[in-house]
Design an enzyme around this catalytic site. Structure first.
Site, PDB file in Angstrom:
ATOM      1  CG  ASP A   3      -2.853  -6.348   1.889  1.00 14.36           C
ATOM      2  OD1 ASP A   3      -2.219  -5.307   1.527  1.00 14.36           O
ATOM      3  OD2 ASP A   3      -2.213  -7.339   2.311  1.00 14.36           O
ATOM      4  CD  GLU A 182       4.164  -8.339   2.528  1.00 14.61           C
ATOM      5  OE1 GLU A 182       3.907  -7.917   3.716  1.00 14.61           O
ATOM      6  OE2 GLU A 182       3.567  -7.341   1.622  1.00 14.61           O
TER       7      GLU A 182
HETATM    8  C1  FRU Z   1       0.732  -6.643   2.338  1.00  9.43           C
HETATM    9  C2  FRU Z   1       0.609  -6.994   3.848  1.00  9.43           C
HETATM   10  C3  FRU Z   1       0.390  -8.420   4.325  1.00  9.43           C
HETATM   11  C4  FRU Z   1      -0.387  -8.183   5.769  1.00  9.43           C
HETATM   12  C5  FRU Z   1      -1.080  -6.917   5.557  1.00  9.43           C
HETATM   13  C6  FRU Z   1      -0.904  -6.122   6.825  1.00  9.43           C
HETATM   14  O1  FRU Z   1       0.304  -5.500   2.177  1.00  9.43           O
HETATM   15  O2  FRU Z   1       2.038  -6.552   4.392  1.00  9.43           O
HETATM   16  O3  FRU Z   1       1.285  -9.055   4.088  1.00  9.43           O
HETATM   17  O4  FRU Z   1      -1.115  -9.184   6.016  1.00  9.43           O
HETATM   18  O5  FRU Z   1      -0.312  -6.110   4.517  1.00  9.43           O
HETATM   19  O6  FRU Z   1      -1.758  -4.887   6.576  1.00  9.43           O
END
Ligand code: FRU
Length: 460
Positions: A3, A182
């Site tokens: 992300d 998310e």
């Molecule tokens: C989304 C996610 C988020 C989390 C991060 C962990 O891709 O699962 O929810 O904060 O990646 O790397």
């Protein structure tokens, strides 16, 4: 990387942090990698911004400029609000392993210090409790945190980024629920002086074409609660590879978005070696009304013009169906942009192909008004049985002509139709570059205003 995180514009610099495991090309202990740019096109990697600490590894979050020194770290301090993920607590299976913390920088994002009073928002007993996106809410004079909480979004408020109070929850009985919610983002748009709010919510799995994707809701936010205008689920991108994207904070009246060009269906196993995961190009988000219903449109930022060199233009002329662009321009470069307009009452297909009989199609079927991407023959897909797919998206616009922009990189296509009302971002792994494009169309289909441009490197 996964992300994008902590995107904030400050003193002429766009900061882009990102979920990053410096020791491996697969997901592991998360850090915030850091890159900066002055034009959203050329990026320079910086030293890692945030390292794991005794409270946990550093999951996704956002960053703001604290103009009025509400937190007491200094006027104009940059403050990052992120999720600490504690792997030790996770093993205890209490579900209390995610909580929100802050860090600050008083040297324009170069170095960061964690706040001694972390966490600022302890876990209240919610298993998935993460990805805070914080914004200043002018009308109520407070910070608003938009947080993913299992399969809902919870809004919190704070005067100082250190003490948070729960405001409301959104998402019960509305939206897609095929997986966990998310990386949300609450975005204010100005429509003729009126506020229109958009709530982005990434979901994994449960996307329209499988795996990870980002849904959105358009509505009103009154400082306490978000109320959508309609109950339908809309998608920011119908392709398989645009996830966890959010917008820049402090970017004036622009709503600039970057997503992670990947899908958790196969993110850890795609056939790349020295890198894994990439960001989409930066895109400007705007809102548009089509037949009374609100939509978000995404467009590649105009700054990309700096690396776009027109190779060939066919203005106001018809390009015949089955035309190979290679025969017009010679072999296409490895990275290019293709713009054209086609009739909406006829099918068309744009085939990106290479010399090894591999291809990826982007096209439109007029009978059922579907855009599609077919990457079943686009190269290596042996790494995952969820990769080779034909993906589709219903057309939203009603105009007689469809404007298309395709951004082709060596391992990705970013397709924008109807001014970005429908977007499809897809990755592929061909054995050689797609150096030719064939335009195919039903009888009497026409391709007008065709422009083929080379996209030069973003690396300085
Ligand atoms: C989304 C996610 C988020 C989390 C991060 C962990 O891709 O699962 O929810 O904060 O990646 O790397």
């Amino acid at each position: 990387m996964n992300d994008p995180n902590g995107m904030v514009y400050h003193n002429g610099t766009y900061h882009l942090f990102f979920q990053h495991n410096p020791d491996s090309t697969v997901w592991g202990p998360m850090h915030w990698g850091h890159a900066t740019s002055t034009d959203l096109v050329h990026w320079e990697e910086q030293p890692i911004g945030l390292y794991p600490d005794s409270l946990g590894t550093i999951f996704s979050g956002s960053a703001v400029v604290d103009k009025n020194n509400t937190a007491g770290f200094g006027n104009d301090a940059l403050i990052a609000i992120f999720t600490h993920h504690n792997h030790t607590i996770e093993r205890e299976k209490t579900g209390l392993h995610q909580y929100q913390s802050i860090a600050y920088s008083t040297d324009n994002g170069k170095t960061w210090a964690k706040y001694a009073g972390n966490p600022v928002l302890p876990n209240p007993g919610i298993q998935d409790f993460r990805d805070p996106k914080v914004m200043w809410h002018e009308e109520t004079n407070q910070w608003i945190m938009t947080l993913a909480t299992k399969q809902t979004i919870t809004f919190y408020a704070s005067p100082n980024l250190k003490e948070w109070e729960k405001l409301s929850e959104f998402g019960v009985g509305i939206g897609a629920h095929g997986g966990v919610w998310e990386c949300p983002d609450l975005i204010r748009f100005d429509h003729n002086g009126e506020n229109v709010w958009v709530l982005l919510v990434s979901i994994n799995p449960g996307g329209p074409n499988g795996g990870s994707a980002t849904q959105y809701f358009v509505g009103d936010f009154d400082g306490t609660a978000f109320t959508p205008y309609t109950t339908d689920t809309k998608w920011l991108d119908y392709g398989r590879d645009n996830y966890a994207g959010v917008t820049w904070s402090n970017a004036d009246d622009r709503r600039i978005f970057i997503g992670w060009m990947n899908n958790w269906d196969y993110a850890n196993v795609v056939p790349t070696k020295t890198w894994r995961g990439a960001a989409t190009v930066a895109r400007d988000l705007t809102i548009r009304q089509i037949e009374g219903n609100w939509y978000v449109a995404s467009k590649p930022v105009a700054e990309l013009g700096a690396i776009t060199e027109l190779l060939h233009e066919v203005p106001q002329q018809v390009v015949r169906s089955n035309a190979s662009l290679k025969s017009i321009t010679g072999s296409l470069p490895a990275t290019y942009r293709l713009d054209f307009t086609a009739r909406a009452d006829r099918d068309f297909t744009v085939r990106l192909k290479n010399d090894n009989k591999e291809w990826a199609d982007f096209g439109y079927r007029a009978t059922d008004r579907q855009f599609f991407v077919d990457r079943t023959s686009s190269g290596d897909h042996s790494f995952s049985d969820r990769f080779a797919s034909i993906d589709s998206a219903s057309r939203i616009d009603t105009a007689d002509y469809i404007e298309v922009s395709l951004l082709v990189d060596v391992a990705s296509l970013e397709a924008f139709a109807d001014g970005g009302l429908v977007v499809m971002t897809e990755t592929f792994f061909p054995t050689t570059d797609f150096n030719d494009v064939v335009l195919q169309g039903e009888t009497d289909q026409v391709f007008t205003d065709l422009r083929i441009s080379r996209m030069t490197s973003i690396w300085k």
